[in-house]
Design a protein around this motif. Structure first.
Motif: not given
Length: 160
Positions: A57-59, A80-86, A98-104
């Motif tokens: 969905g982000i992409v 794409p990326g995510n701000e991930i709550f640890y 299932k969660i994105r890294t910063l710009a793959d």
């Protein structure tokens, strides 16, 4: 690469606490470009207790926004990326895609509760790093148990 890179942006419209419309997102991109930013990594929140946009969905949303930016000749490239709550199991979710890294990349943007214990943050960063990811701590200025002792902040940087 020319220009600055913004690695933490809530520019995707109608997703979490950022832009509220495509028009607002376009304005954000125009401002970014005017300030010398050429690349933006969109980082919607990824929290266990909240409905979040999927990696796909982000992409999809970035492709729509990038198309609009290109049509308007706004010289900003989106990734794409995510701000991930640890949370425990995070590294495994990254491994499963299932969660994105910063710009793959191998970089991951991680946030914690502001009052989280220093040892918990240190151990979390170490766990993520042990899986081969390079943690980037979001909002480090908020973590009172880290910033009250800058030597601890320095150790976090060295240990990661």
């Amino acid at each position: 690469m020319d220009g600055f890179i913004d690695i933490h942006s809530h520019v995707i419209p109608c997703v979490d606490d950022g832009s509220q419309s495509i028009e607002q997102s376009v304005k954000m991109l125009e401002i970014a470009a005017s300030e010398g930013i050429s690349t933006i990594i969109a980082t919607p929140h990824q929290k266990a207790d909240r409905k979040c946009v999927t990696p796909e969905g982000i992409v999809k949303r970035i492709e729509i926004l990038q198309k609009k930016a290109d049509e308007l000749k706004i010289p900003v490239k989106l990734f794409p990326g995510n701000e991930i709550f640890y949370r425990h199991g995070l590294a495994e979710l990254l491994e499963q895609g299932k969660i994105r890294t910063l710009a793959d990349s191998h970089y991951v943007l991680i946030e914690f509760l502001p009052g989280e214990d220093y040892a918990y943050i240190r151990d979390a960063i170490g766990r993520v790093a042990s899986f081969g990811y390079w943690p980037v701590v979001a909002h480090v200025e908020r973590y009172v148990n880290v910033i009250r002792d800058m030597e601890k902040a320095e150790r976090l940087k060295e240990d990661a």
